[in-house]
Design a protein around this motif. Structure first.
Motif, PDB file in Angstrom:
ATOM      1  N   ALA A  61       0.822  -1.210   0.000  1.00  0.00           N
ATOM      2  CA  ALA A  61       0.000   0.000   0.000  1.00  0.00           C
ATOM      3  C   ALA A  61       0.863   1.270   0.000  1.00  0.00           C
ATOM      4  O   ALA A  61       0.565   2.221  -0.716  1.00  0.00           O
ATOM      5  CB  ALA A  61      -0.928  -0.002   1.205  1.00  0.00           C
ATOM      6  N   LEU A  62       1.927   1.263   0.785  1.00  0.00           N
ATOM      7  CA  LEU A  62       2.761   2.461   0.883  1.00  0.00           C
ATOM      8  C   LEU A  62       3.643   2.680  -0.339  1.00  0.00           C
ATOM      9  O   LEU A  62       3.941   3.815  -0.694  1.00  0.00           O
ATOM     10  CB  LEU A  62       3.623   2.399   2.144  1.00  0.00           C
ATOM     11  N   SER A  63       4.075   1.593  -0.964  1.00  0.00           N
ATOM     12  CA  SER A  63       4.967   1.741  -2.114  1.00  0.00           C
ATOM     13  C   SER A  63       4.203   1.959  -3.414  1.00  0.00           C
ATOM     14  O   SER A  63       4.822   2.234  -4.435  1.00  0.00           O
ATOM     15  CB  SER A  63       5.844   0.497  -2.247  1.00  0.00           C
ATOM     16  N   ALA A  64       2.922   1.800  -3.375  1.00  0.00           N
ATOM     17  CA  ALA A  64       2.072   1.926  -4.566  1.00  0.00           C
ATOM     18  C   ALA A  64       2.473   0.928  -5.639  1.00  0.00           C
ATOM     19  O   ALA A  64       2.308   1.182  -6.828  1.00  0.00           O
ATOM     20  CB  ALA A  64       2.068   3.348  -5.095  1.00  0.00           C
ATOM     21  N   ALA A  65       3.018  -0.207  -5.230  1.00  0.00           N
ATOM     22  CA  ALA A  65       3.385  -1.263  -6.167  1.00  0.00           C
ATOM     23  C   ALA A  65       2.148  -1.958  -6.708  1.00  0.00           C
ATOM     24  O   ALA A  65       2.193  -2.591  -7.754  1.00  0.00           O
ATOM     25  CB  ALA A  65       4.291  -2.281  -5.481  1.00  0.00           C
ATOM     26  N   ALA A  66       1.063  -1.843  -5.981  1.00  0.00           N
ATOM     27  CA  ALA A  66      -0.203  -2.453  -6.396  1.00  0.00           C
ATOM     28  C   ALA A  66      -1.328  -1.527  -5.951  1.00  0.00           C
ATOM     29  O   ALA A  66      -1.143  -0.702  -5.056  1.00  0.00           O
ATOM     30  CB  ALA A  66      -0.345  -3.828  -5.749  1.00  0.00           C
ATOM     31  N   PRO A  67      -2.499  -1.671  -6.562  1.00  0.00           N
ATOM     32  CA  PRO A  67      -3.637  -0.849  -6.108  1.00  0.00           C
ATOM     33  C   PRO A  67      -3.989  -1.151  -4.648  1.00  0.00           C
ATOM     34  O   PRO A  67      -3.665  -2.231  -4.126  1.00  0.00           O
ATOM     35  CB  PRO A  67      -4.768  -1.283  -7.036  1.00  0.00           C
ATOM     36  N   ALA A  68      -4.631  -0.221  -4.004  1.00  0.00           N
ATOM     37  CA  ALA A  68      -4.977  -0.371  -2.587  1.00  0.00           C
ATOM     38  C   ALA A  68      -5.868  -1.579  -2.344  1.00  0.00           C
ATOM     39  O   ALA A  68      -5.758  -2.237  -1.305  1.00  0.00           O
ATOM     40  CB  ALA A  68      -5.655   0.890  -2.076  1.00  0.00           C
ATOM     41  N   TRP A  69      -6.717  -1.917  -3.308  1.00  0.00           N
ATOM     42  CA  TRP A  69      -7.612  -3.048  -3.101  1.00  0.00           C
ATOM     43  C   TRP A  69      -6.841  -4.366  -3.029  1.00  0.00           C
ATOM     44  O   TRP A  69      -7.310  -5.331  -2.414  1.00  0.00           O
ATOM     45  CB  TRP A  69      -8.701  -3.110  -4.167  1.00  0.00           C
ATOM     46  N   VAL A  70      -5.652  -4.418  -3.611  1.00  0.00           N
ATOM     47  CA  VAL A  70      -4.844  -5.644  -3.537  1.00  0.00           C
ATOM     48  C   VAL A  70      -4.370  -5.870  -2.107  1.00  0.00           C
ATOM     49  O   VAL A  70      -4.370  -6.999  -1.607  1.00  0.00           O
ATOM     50  CB  VAL A  70      -3.664  -5.585  -4.530  1.00  0.00           C
ATOM     51  N   LEU A  84      -5.043  -8.946   2.929  1.00  0.00           N
ATOM     52  CA  LEU A  84      -5.413  -9.073   4.340  1.00  0.00           C
ATOM     53  C   LEU A  84      -6.658  -9.934   4.513  1.00  0.00           C
ATOM     54  O   LEU A  84      -6.739 -10.753   5.440  1.00  0.00           O
ATOM     55  CB  LEU A  84      -5.641  -7.691   4.956  1.00  0.00           C
ATOM     56  N   THR A  85      -7.623  -9.759   3.613  1.00  0.00           N
ATOM     57  CA  THR A  85      -8.869 -10.522   3.696  1.00  0.00           C
ATOM     58  C   THR A  85      -8.623 -12.016   3.539  1.00  0.00           C
ATOM     59  O   THR A  85      -9.307 -12.832   4.159  1.00  0.00           O
ATOM     60  CB  THR A  85      -9.860 -10.039   2.625  1.00  0.00           C
ATOM     61  N   LEU A  86      -7.659 -12.383   2.737  1.00  0.00           N
ATOM     62  CA  LEU A  86      -7.367 -13.807   2.517  1.00  0.00           C
ATOM     63  C   LEU A  86      -6.319 -14.353   3.478  1.00  0.00           C
ATOM     64  O   LEU A  86      -6.435 -15.485   3.959  1.00  0.00           O
ATOM     65  CB  LEU A  86      -6.904 -14.012   1.070  1.00  0.00           C
ATOM     66  N   ALA A  87      -5.295 -13.559   3.754  1.00  0.00           N
ATOM     67  CA  ALA A  87      -4.173 -14.059   4.545  1.00  0.00           C
ATOM     68  C   ALA A  87      -4.499 -14.213   6.030  1.00  0.00           C
ATOM     69  O   ALA A  87      -4.068 -15.190   6.656  1.00  0.00           O
ATOM     70  CB  ALA A  87      -2.971 -13.140   4.375  1.00  0.00           C
ATOM     71  N   LEU A  88      -5.241 -13.288   6.584  1.00  0.00           N
ATOM     72  CA  LEU A  88      -5.506 -13.361   8.025  1.00  0.00           C
ATOM     73  C   LEU A  88      -6.396 -14.546   8.409  1.00  0.00           C
ATOM     74  O   LEU A  88      -6.065 -15.281   9.344  1.00  0.00           O
ATOM     75  CB  LEU A  88      -6.061 -12.031   8.529  1.00  0.00           C
ATOM     76  N   PRO A  89      -7.509 -14.811   7.710  1.00  0.00           N
ATOM     77  CA  PRO A  89      -8.267 -16.022   8.032  1.00  0.00           C
ATOM     78  C   PRO A  89      -7.472 -17.310   7.736  1.00  0.00           C
ATOM     79  O   PRO A  89      -7.608 -18.298   8.450  1.00  0.00           O
ATOM     80  CB  PRO A  89      -9.508 -15.938   7.144  1.00  0.00           C
TER      81      PRO A  89
END
Length: 73
Positions: free
Chosen positions: A34-43, A48-53
């Protein structure tokens, strides 16, 4: 009194080191994206939505496996 509160807070994470490390890793990767803007914010949100569960499920499976192997021994 403050020392007891700090010990309790640390105890929340020390109980399951794998889960704490997985959460920190997922948040660090998402934050870096998110901070490096390497990918869109939704990525980062999707990560987080997939990794945390997934980390929680892996921790539960690992704990159940340890409990069942300890009961056999």
């Amino acid at each position: 009194m403050i020392g007891a509160i700090v010990a309790q807070l640390i105890g929340l994470f020390v109980d399951d080191e794998f889960l704490a490390a997985a959460i920190l890793a997922a948040v660090a990767v998402a934050g870096a994206l998110a901070l490096s803007a390497a990918a869109p914010a939704w990525v980062a949100g999707l990560l987080l939505t997939l990794a945390l569960p997934a980390a929680l499920a892996a921790s539960v499976v690992r704990s159940a496996w340890r409990a069942s192997s300890g009961a056999r021994g």
